[in-house]
Enzyme design. Structure first.
Site, mmCIF file in Angstrom:
data_model
loop_
_atom_site.group_PDB
_atom_site.id
_atom_site.type_symbol
_atom_site.label_atom_id
_atom_site.label_comp_id
_atom_site.label_asym_id
_atom_site.label_seq_id
_atom_site.Cartn_x
_atom_site.Cartn_y
_atom_site.Cartn_z
ATOM 1 N N ARG A 106 -8.503 -0.209 4.356
ATOM 2 C CA ARG A 106 -7.560 0.764 3.782
ATOM 3 C C ARG A 106 -6.220 0.105 3.443
ATOM 4 O O ARG A 106 -5.502 0.588 2.573
ATOM 5 C CB ARG A 106 -7.307 1.921 4.762
ATOM 6 C CG ARG A 106 -8.489 2.858 4.948
ATOM 7 C CD ARG A 106 -8.083 4.091 5.745
ATOM 8 N NE ARG A 106 -6.754 4.487 5.374
ATOM 9 C CZ ARG A 106 -5.718 4.605 6.202
ATOM 10 N NH1 ARG A 106 -5.876 4.396 7.475
ATOM 11 N NH2 ARG A 106 -4.544 4.955 5.759
ATOM 12 N N CYS A 162 -5.466 7.742 9.117
ATOM 13 C CA CYS A 162 -5.607 7.186 10.466
ATOM 14 C C CYS A 162 -5.426 8.259 11.529
ATOM 15 O O CYS A 162 -4.585 9.138 11.383
ATOM 16 C CB CYS A 162 -4.555 6.113 10.697
ATOM 17 S SG CYS A 162 -4.995 4.530 10.006
ATOM 18 N N LYS A 218 0.836 -1.209 0.000
ATOM 19 C CA LYS A 218 0.000 0.000 0.000
ATOM 20 C C LYS A 218 0.864 1.251 0.000
ATOM 21 O O LYS A 218 0.617 2.185 -0.754
ATOM 22 C CB LYS A 218 -0.902 0.005 1.244
ATOM 23 C CG LYS A 218 -1.557 1.350 1.523
ATOM 24 C CD LYS A 218 -2.395 1.318 2.770
ATOM 25 C CE LYS A 218 -1.716 1.809 4.015
ATOM 26 N NZ LYS A 218 -1.533 3.262 4.104
ATOM 27 N N ASN A 219 1.891 1.254 0.839
ATOM 28 C CA ASN A 219 2.673 2.483 0.998
ATOM 29 C C ASN A 219 3.601 2.765 -0.179
ATOM 30 O O ASN A 219 4.232 3.820 -0.228
ATOM 31 C CB ASN A 219 3.468 2.444 2.311
ATOM 32 C CG ASN A 219 2.545 2.605 3.512
ATOM 33 O OD1 ASN A 219 1.359 2.878 3.355
ATOM 34 N ND2 ASN A 219 3.083 2.437 4.707
ATOM 35 N N ASP A 244 4.340 0.597 11.970
ATOM 36 C CA ASP A 244 3.129 -0.055 11.459
ATOM 37 C C ASP A 244 2.988 -1.497 11.951
ATOM 38 O O ASP A 244 1.906 -2.074 11.861
ATOM 39 C CB ASP A 244 3.122 -0.039 9.923
ATOM 40 C CG ASP A 244 2.837 1.347 9.377
ATOM 41 O OD1 ASP A 244 2.528 2.256 10.162
ATOM 42 O OD2 ASP A 244 2.926 1.523 8.145
ATOM 43 N N ARG A 272 -0.527 14.606 12.835
ATOM 44 C CA ARG A 272 0.241 14.261 11.638
ATOM 45 C C ARG A 272 0.426 15.530 10.820
ATOM 46 O O ARG A 272 -0.255 15.752 9.827
ATOM 47 C CB ARG A 272 -0.458 13.158 10.857
ATOM 48 C CG ARG A 272 -0.518 11.863 11.646
ATOM 49 C CD ARG A 272 -1.108 10.735 10.865
ATOM 50 N NE ARG A 272 -0.133 10.101 9.994
ATOM 51 C CZ ARG A 272 -0.340 8.927 9.416
ATOM 52 N NH1 ARG A 272 -1.447 8.281 9.599
ATOM 53 N NH2 ARG A 272 0.587 8.404 8.631
HETATM 54 C C1 UD1 Z 1 4.270 6.756 6.270
HETATM 55 C C2 UD1 Z 1 3.415 5.537 6.083
HETATM 56 C C3 UD1 Z 1 2.861 5.080 7.425
HETATM 57 C C4 UD1 Z 1 3.995 4.861 8.416
HETATM 58 C C5 UD1 Z 1 4.904 6.096 8.494
HETATM 59 C C6 UD1 Z 1 6.137 5.882 9.339
HETATM 60 C C7 UD1 Z 1 2.471 5.875 3.877
HETATM 61 C C8 UD1 Z 1 1.249 6.081 3.060
HETATM 62 N N1 UD1 Z 1 2.300 5.872 5.217
HETATM 63 O O1 UD1 Z 1 3.441 7.783 6.782
HETATM 64 O O2 UD1 Z 1 2.161 3.851 7.210
HETATM 65 O O3 UD1 Z 1 3.449 4.615 9.684
HETATM 66 O O4 UD1 Z 1 5.340 6.457 7.163
HETATM 67 O O5 UD1 Z 1 6.871 4.818 8.867
HETATM 68 O O6 UD1 Z 1 3.549 5.646 3.372
HETATM 69 N N2 UD1 Z 1 6.053 14.545 10.643
HETATM 70 C C9 UD1 Z 1 6.124 15.879 10.949
HETATM 71 N N3 UD1 Z 1 5.965 16.789 9.944
HETATM 72 C C10 UD1 Z 1 5.759 16.417 8.657
HETATM 73 C C11 UD1 Z 1 5.693 15.049 8.352
HETATM 74 C C12 UD1 Z 1 5.853 14.126 9.373
HETATM 75 O O7 UD1 Z 1 6.307 16.258 12.098
HETATM 76 O O8 UD1 Z 1 5.628 17.296 7.786
HETATM 77 C C13 UD1 Z 1 6.197 13.559 11.731
HETATM 78 C C14 UD1 Z 1 4.896 12.754 11.929
HETATM 79 O O9 UD1 Z 1 3.989 13.440 12.736
HETATM 80 C C15 UD1 Z 1 5.418 11.498 12.557
HETATM 81 C C16 UD1 Z 1 6.772 11.315 11.903
HETATM 82 O O10 UD1 Z 1 7.136 12.580 11.364
HETATM 83 O O11 UD1 Z 1 5.572 11.691 13.929
HETATM 84 C C17 UD1 Z 1 6.812 10.275 10.818
HETATM 85 O O12 UD1 Z 1 5.896 10.616 9.804
HETATM 86 P P1 UD1 Z 1 6.131 10.225 8.279
HETATM 87 O O13 UD1 Z 1 7.369 9.414 8.134
HETATM 88 O O14 UD1 Z 1 5.984 11.460 7.465
HETATM 89 O O15 UD1 Z 1 4.901 9.274 8.014
HETATM 90 P P2 UD1 Z 1 3.921 9.299 6.798
HETATM 91 O O16 UD1 Z 1 4.682 9.572 5.535
HETATM 92 O O17 UD1 Z 1 2.745 10.117 7.129
#
Ligand code: UD1
Length: 436
Positions: free
Chosen positions: A399, A117, A23-24, A307, A122
């Site tokens: 999802r 989620c 999915k990711n 995850d 986030r």
């Molecule tokens: C992706 C995955 C999700 C997984 C996560 C961490 C997808 C679709 N989803 O989510 O399944 O759990 O990686 O491996 O690929 N953060 C900030 N600011 C930002 C962006 C992120 O502070 O602009 C923080 C988030 O709040 C979180 C951390 O960084 O605490 C990690 O987030 P991130 O790696 O961005 O996860 P996603 O890309 O949302």
């Protein structure tokens, strides 16, 4: 219309299944299709509501997009849409990954805060800050974000304060056709980043170092379409391994990339599971009694994935002894704990730490999936529990897991999906009231 998953626990899982596409990976790859001139053919796309949402977004932007089984066809040649409606943004968190591609292609973008989620704050500040560094001007009005860069994006150096997966993907999407070179320092190293880079490079992009924490991108004039096969889903693989572990089962998972599940294999081996890796498959044979797993800390890849924290916690709930979890990625990712406790688990949460004292057995109850991975943890717990477990909130599970009930049935579980159960319950109540 609301579905329910019903599990009669206690069946030992045995047999072999193939693991779905990731999915990711598929979501950023579909976003990347927006940049290509010519048709993209993406194979091994899992059949999931999040993938349907991505296809909807592509169509909304003006692309021709369709699915035939596990293959998605996208033609973005004459598509120049630059905004994503609020409704589509809320359908899935990953809709934000379209930002880099839209801005790169049209010089502007309009979207709102993403959905997905509810696992804690986030924010998308890293995504926004990166687009600013490429030269975009950003304004916000009534929760909508407006990005403008009429002169086109300019390559730059971006140092991420955290190796965010989504931000790394968005930066790569923005950079591939930007003027000049871009480097990402402290980039995310997840396999899904490498998969996106492989796809983009096949389309003509010049990305070096993806999969390490330093990524370098030479901007190119344009990308062409190509064919690509999405990598296997390492979290789905981890989930099925956990399901086998709690049922004293013995399963073989085919079509996986062993290197991607190293951290989960290491933790489950500690519990006494006998795990053997072959070229593209993994087999797991569970012991009669699971041992505690010590400390499980979620970390960016190649560390233990956040995850997989909830599914592995369902295993820990049944281990002899204490397993301690520390959640380092998201600050509200223990919403499955209270539901696991309803099934008889003994888990205490203090901030980012969850202490799980293993119990001898769980017992079935009615529970609600709080989010995607929390939902799969409840299925795993239900598979081992005495009696029947009824799981509500199935839309979360849809999802990320394709046909999870069918796959588990194939392995011998007694699990079924009850469609439209609310309507049926109303019907039954009406019939009872009217004496029918
Ligand atoms: C992706 C995955 C999700 C997984 C996560 C961490 C997808 C679709 N989803 O989510 O399944 O759990 O990686 O491996 O690929 N953060 C900030 N600011 C930002 C962006 C992120 O502070 O602009 C923080 C988030 O709040 C979180 C951390 O960084 O605490 C990690 O987030 P991130 O790696 O961005 O996860 P996603 O890309 O949302």
């Amino acid at each position: 219309m609301k579905d329910l998953i019903e599990v009669a626990g206690g069946k030992r899982l045995w047999g072999e299944i193939s693991v779905q596409g990731a999915k990711n990976s598929v979501l950023p790859v579909l976003a990347a299709c927006y940049l290509a001139n010519g048709q993209c053919v993406i194979h091994n796309c899992p059949i999931l509501t999040d993938v349907d949402a991505a296809i909807k977004i592509l169509k909304y932007l003006g692309c021709k997009a369709s699915r035939q089984g596990h293959t998605v066809y996208v033609d973005a040649e004459n598509a120049y849409g630059y905004e994503i409606s609020e409704e589509l943004m809320h359908e899935m968190r990953s809709s934000v990954v379209f930002l880099g591609a839209i801005l790169a292609k049209t010089g502007k973008a309009e979207l709102s805060a993403p959905g997905g989620c509810d696992i804690g704050l986030r924010p998308i500040d890293l995504h926004i800050g990166a687009m600013e560094k490429f030269g975009a001007k950003i304004t916000e009005e009534h929760g909508r974000l407006y990005f403008e860069c009429p002169e086109g994006l300019k390559g730059t150096e971006i140092v991420l304060s955290f190796p965010s997966v989504g931000a790394t993907e968005n930066i790569m999407l923005a950079a591939v056709t930007a003027k000049g070179n871009t480097s990402i320092v402290n980039a995310a190293c997840e396999p899904e980043i490498s998969d996106l880079a492989d796809f983009l490079n096949r389309c003509g992009a010049k990305i070096h170092g993806a999969g390490s924490n330093a990524v370098f991108i030479e901007g190119v004039e344009k990308l062409s379409g190509c064919e690509h096969r999405v990598i296997p889903d390492r979290i789905a693989a981890a989930t099925y391994m956990c399901a086998a572990a709690v049922t004293k089962g013995q399963v073989v998972l085919k079509d996986i990339i062993p290197a991607h599940i190293g951290a989960v294999v290491s933790v489950l081996s500690e519990s006494g599971c006998d795990i053997a890796i072959r070229n593209h498959s993994v087999s797991l044979s569970a012991p009669p009694v699971l041992r505690k797993m010590g400390t499980v800390r979620t970390m960016p890849y190649p560390g233990f994935p956040t995850d997989a924290q909830a599914p592995v916690m369902a295993v820990a709930a049944l281990c002899s002894g204490t397993t301690v979890f520390t959640e380092n990625i998201f600050e509200n990712r223990y919403r499955h704990v209270s539901e696991l406790c309803r099934l008889g688990a003994n888990i205490k949460v203090e901030g980012r730490v969850a202490v799980t004292e293993g119990v001898k057995a769980l017992s079935g109850a009615a529970v609600t999936a709080p989010d995607l991975r929390g939902g799969s943890a409840l299925i795993i717990a239900g598979l081992s529990a005495g009696g029947t477990t009824k799981i509500d909130g199935v839309h979360h599970i849809d999802r990320g897991y394709e046909n999870i009930t069918d796959n588990l049935c194939q392995l011998g579980a007694d699990i079924k999906r009850i469609r439209d159960y609310e309507e049926r319950e109303c019907e039954t109540k009406k019939n009872t009231a009217s004496g029918a």
